[in-house]
Write a protein that holds these residues in place. Structure first.
Motif, PDB file in Angstrom:
ATOM      1  N   THR A  52       0.825  -1.194   0.000  1.00 57.26           N
ATOM      2  CA  THR A  52       0.000   0.000   0.000  1.00 57.26           C
ATOM      3  C   THR A  52       0.862   1.248   0.000  1.00 57.26           C
ATOM      4  OG1 THR A  52      -1.720  -1.154   1.243  1.00 57.26           O
ATOM      5  CG2 THR A  52      -1.770   1.254   1.257  1.00 57.26           C
ATOM      6  N   GLN A  53       0.556   2.145  -0.922  1.00 58.35           N
ATOM      7  CA  GLN A  53       1.258   3.421  -0.981  1.00 58.35           C
ATOM      8  C   GLN A  53       0.268   4.558  -1.118  1.00 58.35           C
ATOM      9  OE1 GLN A  53       4.186   3.055  -4.183  1.00 58.35           O
ATOM     10  NE2 GLN A  53       5.777   3.025  -2.617  1.00 58.35           N
ATOM     11  N   LEU A  54       0.516   5.628  -0.405  1.00 63.22           N
ATOM     12  CA  LEU A  54      -0.279   6.841  -0.491  1.00 63.22           C
ATOM     13  C   LEU A  54       0.674   7.989  -0.804  1.00 63.22           C
ATOM     14  CD1 LEU A  54      -2.456   6.396   2.740  1.00 63.22           C
ATOM     15  CD2 LEU A  54      -3.005   5.664   0.422  1.00 63.22           C
ATOM     16  N   VAL A  55       0.371   8.735  -1.840  1.00 59.26           N
ATOM     17  CA  VAL A  55       1.236   9.838  -2.243  1.00 59.26           C
ATOM     18  C   VAL A  55       0.390  11.094  -2.402  1.00 59.26           C
ATOM     19  CG1 VAL A  55       2.857  10.716  -3.937  1.00 59.26           C
ATOM     20  CG2 VAL A  55       2.806   8.257  -3.410  1.00 59.26           C
ATOM     21  N   GLU A  56       0.673  12.092  -1.578  1.00 57.40           N
ATOM     22  CA  GLU A  56      -0.056  13.354  -1.641  1.00 57.40           C
ATOM     23  C   GLU A  56       0.620  14.316  -2.607  1.00 57.40           C
ATOM     24  OE1 GLU A  56      -0.012  12.207   2.861  1.00 57.40           O
ATOM     25  OE2 GLU A  56       1.365  12.198   1.156  1.00 57.40           O
ATOM     26  N   SER A  57      -0.178  15.201  -3.149  1.00 51.37           N
ATOM     27  CA  SER A  57       0.336  16.284  -3.985  1.00 51.37           C
ATOM     28  C   SER A  57      -0.670  17.427  -3.969  1.00 51.37           C
ATOM     29  CB  SER A  57       0.576  15.803  -5.424  1.00 51.37           C
ATOM     30  OG  SER A  57      -0.644  15.373  -6.003  1.00 51.37           O
TER      31      SER A  57
ATOM     32  N   GLN B  35     -12.833  -1.292   0.905  1.00 55.67           N
ATOM     33  CA  GLN B  35     -13.222  -1.498   2.304  1.00 55.67           C
ATOM     34  C   GLN B  35     -12.662  -0.419   3.222  1.00 55.67           C
ATOM     35  OE1 GLN B  35     -15.432  -3.859   2.843  1.00 55.67           O
ATOM     36  NE2 GLN B  35     -15.248  -4.294   0.642  1.00 55.67           N
ATOM     37  N   ASP B  36     -11.956   0.535   2.640  1.00 55.03           N
ATOM     38  CA  ASP B  36     -11.255   1.520   3.453  1.00 55.03           C
ATOM     39  C   ASP B  36     -12.042   2.800   3.645  1.00 55.03           C
ATOM     40  OD1 ASP B  36      -9.055  -0.261   2.330  1.00 55.03           O
ATOM     41  OD2 ASP B  36      -7.929   1.047   3.684  1.00 55.03           O
ATOM     42  N   THR B  37     -11.650   3.499   4.683  1.00 49.88           N
ATOM     43  CA  THR B  37     -11.960   4.910   4.836  1.00 49.88           C
ATOM     44  C   THR B  37     -10.681   5.666   4.535  1.00 49.88           C
ATOM     45  OG1 THR B  37     -13.621   4.509   6.541  1.00 49.88           O
ATOM     46  CG2 THR B  37     -12.661   6.720   6.433  1.00 49.88           C
ATOM     47  N   MET B  38     -10.781   6.680   3.725  1.00 46.73           N
ATOM     48  CA  MET B  38      -9.635   7.523   3.387  1.00 46.73           C
ATOM     49  C   MET B  38      -9.779   8.841   4.135  1.00 46.73           C
ATOM     50  SD  MET B  38      -8.207   5.431   1.325  1.00 46.73           S
ATOM     51  CE  MET B  38      -6.875   6.431   0.661  1.00 46.73           C
ATOM     52  N   GLY B  39      -8.738   9.236   4.800  1.00 47.05           N
ATOM     53  CA  GLY B  39      -8.814  10.441   5.617  1.00 47.05           C
ATOM     54  C   GLY B  39      -7.745  11.454   5.265  1.00 47.05           C
ATOM     55  N   TRP B  40      -8.034  12.698   5.596  1.00 49.44           N
ATOM     56  CA  TRP B  40      -7.055  13.782   5.524  1.00 49.44           C
ATOM     57  C   TRP B  40      -6.878  14.342   6.938  1.00 49.44           C
ATOM     58  CZ3 TRP B  40      -4.013  15.127   1.542  1.00 49.44           C
ATOM     59  CH2 TRP B  40      -4.389  14.736   0.252  1.00 49.44           C
ATOM     60  N   PHE B  41      -5.625  14.470   7.318  1.00 49.58           N
ATOM     61  CA  PHE B  41      -5.261  15.082   8.591  1.00 49.58           C
ATOM     62  C   PHE B  41      -4.274  16.207   8.306  1.00 49.58           C
ATOM     63  CE2 PHE B  41      -6.841  12.260  11.992  1.00 49.58           C
ATOM     64  CZ  PHE B  41      -7.331  11.229  11.208  1.00 49.58           C
TER      65      PHE B  41
ATOM     66  N   CYS C 228      -2.528  12.264   3.988  1.00 51.62           N
ATOM     67  CA  CYS C 228      -3.553  11.333   3.559  1.00 51.62           C
ATOM     68  C   CYS C 228      -3.360  10.032   4.322  1.00 51.62           C
ATOM     69  CB  CYS C 228      -3.421  11.103   2.053  1.00 51.62           C
ATOM     70  SG  CYS C 228      -4.530   9.881   1.363  1.00 51.62           S
ATOM     71  N   ALA C 229      -4.479   9.368   4.649  1.00 55.12           N
ATOM     72  CA  ALA C 229      -4.392   8.120   5.402  1.00 55.12           C
ATOM     73  C   ALA C 229      -5.466   7.150   4.946  1.00 55.12           C
ATOM     74  CB  ALA C 229      -4.550   8.402   6.899  1.00 55.12           C
TER      75      ALA C 229
END
Length: 126
Positions: free
Chosen positions: A2-7, A31-37, A99-100
């Protein structure tokens, strides 16, 4: 994996807008919730917004309500993207935005998320 890349972060004047993107890859996120912190130096990570991938149901922190919009899209390439449209930005929105992804029932705590991106800096000038 799993990779998350913000821009999309950057410098903007107060009252302006920015759209952050989080490109998620490595597996399906249905199945996920995607969040911003967001986080500033010396402070705890603050919940901004989240979205249930399967239903599209959004959740917003108090600082985001009425100004920010979270949305998501899945692409045929296997990559999935979550957006955070930010409007009417204020100097107090200045922070590193993360991002999470996670599968917990609750969405507002950092511990609800398993995977994190590296963050993108947003600076709002007065």
């Amino acid at each position: 994996q799993t990779q998350l890349v913000e821009s999309g972060g950057g410098l903007v004047q107060a009252g302006g807008s920015l759209r952050l993107s989080c490109e998620a890859s490595g597996r399906t996120f249905m199945q996920d919730t995607m969040g911003w912190f967001r986080q500033t130096a010396g402070k705890e990570r603050e919940f901004v917004a989240a979205i249930r991938w399967s239903s599209g149901s959004p959740f917003y922190g108090d600082s985001a309500k009425g100004r920010f919009t979270i949305s998501n899209i899945s692409r045929d390439s296997g990559k999935s993207t979550v957006y955070l449209q930010m409007r009417s930005l204020k100097p107090e929105d200045t922070a590193v935005y993360y991002c999470a992804a996670g599968t917990a029932d609750t969405v507002v705590a950092p511990n609800d998320y398993t995977y994190w991106g590296q963050g993108t800096q947003v600076t709002v000038s007065s």
